[in-house]
Design an enzyme around this catalytic site. Sequence first.
Site, PDB file in Angstrom:
ATOM      1  N   HIS A  79     -10.713   6.018  -8.820  1.00  0.00           N
ATOM      2  CA  HIS A  79     -12.184   6.097  -8.730  1.00  0.00           C
ATOM      3  C   HIS A  79     -12.679   6.294  -7.297  1.00  0.00           C
ATOM      4  CE1 HIS A  79     -11.192   3.287 -12.162  1.00  0.00           C
ATOM      5  NE2 HIS A  79     -11.707   4.344 -12.767  1.00  0.00           N
ATOM      6  N   ASP A  85       0.854  -1.181   0.000  1.00  0.00           N
ATOM      7  CA  ASP A  85       0.000   0.000   0.000  1.00  0.00           C
ATOM      8  C   ASP A  85       0.899   1.243   0.000  1.00  0.00           C
ATOM      9  OD1 ASP A  85      -2.234   1.756   0.599  1.00  0.00           O
ATOM     10  OD2 ASP A  85      -1.357   1.838   2.620  1.00  0.00           O
ATOM     11  N   ARG A  86       0.364   2.387  -0.434  1.00  0.00           N
ATOM     12  CA  ARG A  86       1.202   3.586  -0.496  1.00  0.00           C
ATOM     13  C   ARG A  86       1.049   4.458   0.762  1.00  0.00           C
ATOM     14  NH1 ARG A  86       0.143   8.458  -4.691  1.00  0.00           N
ATOM     15  NH2 ARG A  86      -0.485   9.420  -2.725  1.00  0.00           N
ATOM     16  N   ASP A  87      -0.059   5.194   0.863  1.00  0.00           N
ATOM     17  CA  ASP A  87      -0.199   6.197   1.936  1.00  0.00           C
ATOM     18  C   ASP A  87      -0.279   5.541   3.314  1.00  0.00           C
ATOM     19  OD1 ASP A  87      -0.260   8.027  -0.142  1.00  0.00           O
ATOM     20  OD2 ASP A  87      -2.450   7.993  -0.269  1.00  0.00           O
ATOM     21  N   ASP A 109      -1.456  -0.498   5.940  1.00  0.00           N
ATOM     22  CA  ASP A 109      -1.727   0.044   7.281  1.00  0.00           C
ATOM     23  C   ASP A 109      -3.206   0.046   7.630  1.00  0.00           C
ATOM     24  OD1 ASP A 109      -2.206   2.103   5.324  1.00  0.00           O
ATOM     25  OD2 ASP A 109      -2.289   3.536   6.982  1.00  0.00           O
TER      26      ASP A 109
END
Length: 442
Positions: free
Chosen positions: A331, A248-250, A377
Site C-alpha cells: 500500500h 527489513d528488505r531493501d 537501514d
Amino acid sequence: MAGGKGKRLKSITNDEIPKPLAPINGKPILEWQIECLQRNGILEICIVIGYLGEKIQQALGDGSKLGVNIQYYNEETPLGTAGALAYLPHFVKGEAFVLVYGDCIFDIDINRMITFHHKNNAHATLFAHPNSHPYDSDLLLINNTGQVTGIVAKNTPRGKWYDNIVNAGLYILSSKVCEDIPKGQPTDLEKEYLAAEMQKGNIYGYISSEYIKDAGTPNRIQEVAQDLSKGVVAARNLQNKQKCIFIDRDGTINADSGLIHKIEDFELLPFAADAIKLINKSGYLAVVVTNQPVVARGLCDTKNIEEIHRKMHTLLGEAGAYADAVYYCPHHPDKGYPEENPEYKIPCECRKPSIGMITKAVEDFNISPQLSWMIGDTTTDIQTGKNAGLKTALVETGEAGQDKKYNAAPDITSKNLLEAVRQIITPRHCGLDPQSLCIATD
Ligand SMILES: [Zn+2]
C-alpha cells in the site's frame, strides 16, 4: 511407518536393529516420536512393521511405559509408502490420523496442525517448511489459500526462481485415505495418491517453522543429536514463545537501487545470506518485513513482488539460508498520481512504521516481542521496532539511518546485517546489559 530397511544407517544399526530403533542421544528414534505424540494427546498408535519388526515389538511392547497404546500391523510384503494404509480402516475408525515415517525427529504442536486440517476439510495436510538445501529437495507449490498445487521432485526441471517450501514427510490424513488406497498393490503416497488428489484441491500444506528433520543417515543423526542437546528441537515447538529477528528488505538484505520492481534489480548484499544462515542456526526465527509501495504506485503488481521474493528465496537457499516468512505491505497512503493503482492507494495498518506485519507474524509464530529484534537501514525500521516493543539494530548499509524521518535511536548500530546478527546472538561481555549496550566495532 517403521518397516523400512534403512540401508544408509547400516554403520549404526549393524543390521541387528531396524532403522526406527537407531539411537539418538541414547533413545531410539521411535521413542522420540512417540513421546512427542503423547505430549500432544495422541495416545492410540499403530506401528506398521516389516524388516526386523519383532525387535520393535520387543522394545516398545504395548506402549504402556510411554503412556500410549500401541498396536502393530505386520506388512509381510512391502507395499510402498502408503500400501499398508489400505489395511488400517479398523484402526483409524473413521477419524483423521497423523502419519509419521520412522526416520525423522520432530517436536511440533500437532493440535495446531490438526485444527488447520479440519478448518480446510482437507483429505491430507502436509507439514511443509523452508530448509537449508531447497536446491536438492522436493518442493511443494502451495497457493494463497493453502492448497498444494504441485510437487516438484528434485532432479526435475523447475522454474529459475522458486519458493523454499519443502515437504517434511509428516501428514494429517483423513480416514478416507485408508478407503481410497487399493489393497494388495504397492502405492506411493506422494507420487500416486497425493498427486491425484491435489488436482481436486483436496490437499493442503501447513507451513511451519517447527523442528522436523530426517535422521536417515549417520551425518543427519549427528546433527539431530546436537540440536536435541542444545534444546533447539523443543524450543521451536510453537506452544513455546518464539524469539525472532525481523529484517527489513531493501538496503538491508539487498542493495537498494530505489523502488525495486523488476526482477533483475534484486541482488543480495554480499553478507546477507551468511547473516540469515547464522539466524537459522541460532534458534531465532528470520522474518522479512518490507514496505513495497511499488504496487500502489503502479510500477508492478503483487505477482511481480512475489516473483522477486522467489528470487530472494532461491538465492538465499543456494547459500544454505532461508527466511521463515516474508510479509510485505503493497500500500501507500498518498493518492493523486497518474499511473497509481487505486486499490492499493489506501492508508493501512501494515505499512511501517505501523506494526500490522509484525502483529501478524507474532500471531502466526507465537513470537515474544520482548525477546525479538528489528534490523533495518532506515529510521522507519527503528521506529517500527520501537512501536512493536522490539529491540532495534540500525545497519550502515542502504540509507544507513540518513532518511531522518523519525527521531528514533536504535539499541545498537552495526556495519551491516551480518554484524548486527552477530551482536544480537553473541553479545559481548563488556559488563553492561549484553543485549542492548555492547557495540562491537570490529
Ligand atoms: Zn499496507
